[in-house]
Design a protein around this motif. Structure first.
Motif, PDB file in Angstrom:
ATOM      1  N   ARG A 223       0.827  -1.212   0.000  1.00  0.00           N
ATOM      2  CA  ARG A 223       0.000   0.000   0.000  1.00  0.00           C
ATOM      3  C   ARG A 223       0.858   1.257   0.000  1.00  0.00           C
ATOM      4  O   ARG A 223       0.606   2.199  -0.758  1.00  0.00           O
ATOM      5  CB  ARG A 223      -0.933   0.013   1.215  1.00  0.00           C
ATOM      6  N   ALA A 224       1.902   1.286   0.849  1.00  0.00           N
ATOM      7  CA  ALA A 224       2.754   2.472   0.935  1.00  0.00           C
ATOM      8  C   ALA A 224       3.475   2.729  -0.381  1.00  0.00           C
ATOM      9  O   ALA A 224       3.544   3.870  -0.866  1.00  0.00           O
ATOM     10  CB  ALA A 224       3.757   2.316   2.079  1.00  0.00           C
ATOM     11  N   LEU A 225       4.008   1.671  -0.990  1.00  0.00           N
ATOM     12  CA  LEU A 225       4.716   1.834  -2.255  1.00  0.00           C
ATOM     13  C   LEU A 225       3.751   2.201  -3.379  1.00  0.00           C
ATOM     14  O   LEU A 225       4.106   2.965  -4.288  1.00  0.00           O
ATOM     15  CB  LEU A 225       5.474   0.552  -2.591  1.00  0.00           C
ATOM     16  N   THR A 249      -1.434   3.380   6.469  1.00  0.00           N
ATOM     17  CA  THR A 249      -0.571   3.712   5.343  1.00  0.00           C
ATOM     18  C   THR A 249      -0.144   5.171   5.403  1.00  0.00           C
ATOM     19  O   THR A 249       1.006   5.513   5.098  1.00  0.00           O
ATOM     20  CB  THR A 249      -1.299   3.438   4.021  1.00  0.00           C
ATOM     21  N   ALA A 250      -1.067   6.052   5.810  1.00  0.00           N
ATOM     22  CA  ALA A 250      -0.754   7.479   5.870  1.00  0.00           C
ATOM     23  C   ALA A 250       0.322   7.798   6.888  1.00  0.00           C
ATOM     24  O   ALA A 250       1.020   8.810   6.770  1.00  0.00           O
ATOM     25  CB  ALA A 250      -2.030   8.268   6.190  1.00  0.00           C
ATOM     26  N   PRO A 255      -0.645  10.387   0.948  1.00  0.00           N
ATOM     27  CA  PRO A 255      -0.865  10.748  -0.451  1.00  0.00           C
ATOM     28  C   PRO A 255      -0.843  12.264  -0.637  1.00  0.00           C
ATOM     29  O   PRO A 255      -1.671  12.982  -0.074  1.00  0.00           O
ATOM     30  CB  PRO A 255      -2.253  10.174  -0.751  1.00  0.00           C
ATOM     31  N   ALA A 256       0.111  12.753  -1.390  1.00  0.00           N
ATOM     32  CA  ALA A 256       0.255  14.193  -1.589  1.00  0.00           C
ATOM     33  C   ALA A 256      -0.930  14.735  -2.391  1.00  0.00           C
ATOM     34  O   ALA A 256      -1.237  14.237  -3.472  1.00  0.00           O
ATOM     35  CB  ALA A 256       1.568  14.496  -2.312  1.00  0.00           C
TER      36      ALA A 256
END
Length: 670
Positions: A223-225, A249-250, A255-256
């Protein structure tokens, strides 16, 4: 305007478990891309209109509202709206830019399209707890985006409105340096949208918007990748996830520019209005009592249970309009109410009057027994995706392989003995059959062991399997081999009739035609494909553009039964023709015919029967019917359960309507 892109050609490996992507240069005009996008939009709209019907999203829906999440899933709303900077994505034609004030105000599902099309960052997350209706919200948003694109007023600006497509995150390989997010998207979409040539240029130019579901069903590392990779994607992205997994994940990779819209619990007044709409006027006394408790006692078990759309819709399906809803009022807590409704969901779907169009009259007990077995198997494999082509690997694979191999062997030995006894005697015929059976058993074992691997749809139709250039290539092989055989035999002192030489070369031409098309795996490990370089020739044939369509489970099933099965039989017939002509050359037409039938039947059984996932699944259905009491035609039952709304289509596979239903069926005593 002309653009140069690289056209992806997805070629499945021998086991069908993954795809290799080869790129060839192609020049596409701007109008060509627009036409390709329009074809894709029509296919996606047709698919999701049908799927929305099976999910009961075309009529009244349980009202759901959203707000900007407070779980630190959004960096800065002002940055996402770009009110003081340059937007990454301009608003879609016909929509206004989204402001921070309008986001903070929240909205209903109908307002999601306004946010999706007007958000400057082009990054939206739809989050919520389990059973909050996240996927349904994404489908509603997707259909709204397609309807906006199809409006007559949008015609002059249609090229600036992307086509939304919904995919899942499975198959992501973020540690593969050779593949970026566009590569993954091309591969993923190629397995779901057949007949489409320009997926990469459509993605590169932002003509596709990616809706990514199942974000919470993969590992945290993935998820992070994936979040990091999707930030650089040149297209709009909508992520669907449970709040808890998205929050984890955050903590590592936020997520930018993404705005997380969290779905609120269903309001009691909205739930009451939805339920009353499904009842007669005036509502029965038991229903009036339930609605009154829902509105006046917010801490009651009924009110807490009906806080999610799944439970509200199940209550209406199980008891409306005249069912004994008082059963629910006697339950102690919210979990008991949810479990009670899930326990009755299958019976309600199979006793509902009138029966949905196209559905079969299965007994509720049979349906529940079958769905319980499927849910148990999926839970044991720790997955929610029901790939029908993997079912043959479930029950007693060895016993079924033994039974199938024995049946095929009996047929093969009988044909060989009957065909050859008159020519070479019973002893030699039995010896030839035994040798053929020994070699065939090894090949059968290899072919049957591959059936549990991922079976993708490898072609878009007959014209894709046998394109014009492949047919011309096969014709060239036939002429060359026939001519060489004629001249070679005359030079060696064994002159033959030209007709015999043409028959001798026919299998080579047929094999070359298949190898240049999309059916090379069908003739692998047979003498019908004697030229190793023929397989490489497929990459030089221009990809055929056929009608674009979104694949469903039935499409893959028909592909195996209506295309791969007859092609396998033809491949076996070509091998028999080759052997028969050779035998007839030296031993006469009668012996050649007998040997051709014997050899052809064996190869046809191998290539057309033992290599076919649909036939293996049908045989598994027979085995499960005897052992578990499931319907004999298992695929027809799955399609029926989908029509009744208990299963939903996820690309070429099925899933249960909700993971809660799968978990409940797997836990229930048998």
């Amino acid at each position: 305007m002309i653009n140069n892109f690289f056209r992806p050609a997805v070629v499945l490996n021998g086991q069908g478990s993954h795809a290799e992507i080869h790129y060839t240069s192609v020049t596409i005009t701007e109008s060509g891309l627009d036409e390709a996008a329009n074809q894709l939009a029509d296919a996606v709209a047709g698919h999701w209109n049908r799927e929305a019907g099976s999910r009961r999203l075309l009529k009244s829906q349980v009202p759901v509202h959203w707000r900007v999440s407070r779980h630190r899933l959004t960096t800065r709303v002002a940055a996402a709206t770009a009110e003081r900077g340059s937007p990454r994505f301009p608003p879609l034609p016909g929509l206004a830019p989204v402001t921070e004030e309008s986001l903070r105000a929240g909205g209903s599902l109908a307002d999601l399209h306004r946010v999706y099309g007007g958000l400057a960052s082009g990054r939206v997350m739809i989050v919520g707890p389990a059973a909050a209706g996240k996927t349904s919200a994404a489908v509603v948003l997707l259909r709204a985006a397609l309807e906006h694109r199809a409006e007559p007023a949008s015609m002059p600006y249609r090229s600036g409105i992307p086509v939304p497509v919904l995919v899942t995150l499975d198959g992501w390989a973020p540690d593969d340096a050779k593949r970026d997010v566009v590569d993954w998207a091309v591969e993923r979409l190629s397995s779901m949208h057949k007949g489409h040539r320009y997926l990469r240029p459509l993605l590169d130019t932002g003509r596709i918007a990616l809706f990514v579901d199942g974000f919470d069903e993969v590992g945290e590392e993935v998820r992070a990748l994936a979040v990091a990779a999707l930030e650089s994607a040149p297209f709009r992205v909508v992520l669907i996830s449970r709040t808890e997994e998205a929050a984890h994940t955050a903590e590592r990779e936020l997520p930018a520019g993404a705005v997380a819209l969290e779905l609120d619990p269903v309001r009691p007044a909205d739930a009451a209005e939805y339920l009353l709409d499904s009842l007669d006027d005036p509502a029965p006394a038991a229903w009036q009592k339930l609605v009154r408790q829902l509105l006046e006692e917010p801490d009651s078990a009924v009110a807490r249970a009906l806080a999610d759309p799944l439970t509200v819709s199940l209550l209406a399906e199980v008891y409306a309009p005249h069912g004994p809803v008082e059963e629910v009022l006697g339950l102690a807590d919210a979990d008991a109410i949810r479990d009670h409704l899930l326990d009755h969901a299958v019976a309600a779907a199979y006793t509902r009057k009138p029966r949905p169009r196209g559905c079969r009259p299965y007994a509720p007990e049979t349906a529940e027994r079958t769905l319980r077995y499927l849910a148990t198997r999926l839970t044991e494999e720790d997955t929610t995706v029901l790939c029908w082509w993997r079912i043959p690997s479930w029950p007693g694979q060895r016993s079924r392989a033994w039974f199938t191999g024995t049946a095929v062997t009996v047929v093969y030995l009988t044909v060989v003995v009957l065909a050859l006894t008159a020519w070479i005697g019973p002893l030699w015929a039995a010896g030839a059959a035994l040798m053929g059976w020994t070699l065939g058993t090894v090949d059968a074992g290899i072919r049957m062991s591959r059936l549990h691997h991922e079976q993708q749809l490898t072609s878009a139709g007959w014209r894709d399997v046998l394109p014009v250039l492949a047919v011309l290539g096969g014709l060239f092989d036939w002429i060359v081999v026939s001519g060489v055989a004629w001249f070679g035999l005359r030079f060696a002192g064994y002159p033959q009739n030209l007709l015999w030489c043409c028959l001798l070369g026919l299998p080579f031409g047929f094999g070359g035609m298949l190898m240049r098309g999309r059916a090379a795996d069908l003739v692998a490990r047979t003498i019908v494909a004697p030229f190793p370089l023929a397989r490489r020739a497929r990459e030089w044939i221009p990809e055929l553009e056929t009608a674009t369509r979104v694949l469903g489970p039935r499409d893959v099933w028909r592909h195996h039964t209506r295309m791969l099965f007859p092609l396998g039989l033809l491949a076996g017939g070509a091998v028999g023709l080759y052997a028969g002509v050779l035998a007839a050359t030296s031993n006469g037409a009668g012996f050649g015919l007998a040997l051709g039938v014997a050899v052809g039947i064996g190869h046809a059984l191998m290539a057309g029967v033992l290599s076919n996932a649909a036939i293996a699944t049908a045989l598994t259905g027979v085995q499960l019917s005897v052992r578990e009491g499931t319907p004999l035609r298992l695929m027809a039952f799955l399609d029926d359960a989908h029509r009744r709304g208990l299963l939903r289509a996820s690309g070429p596979a099925y899933e249960f309507r909700h993971v809660r239903l799968q978990e409940r069926l797997a836990r229930r005593p048998q």
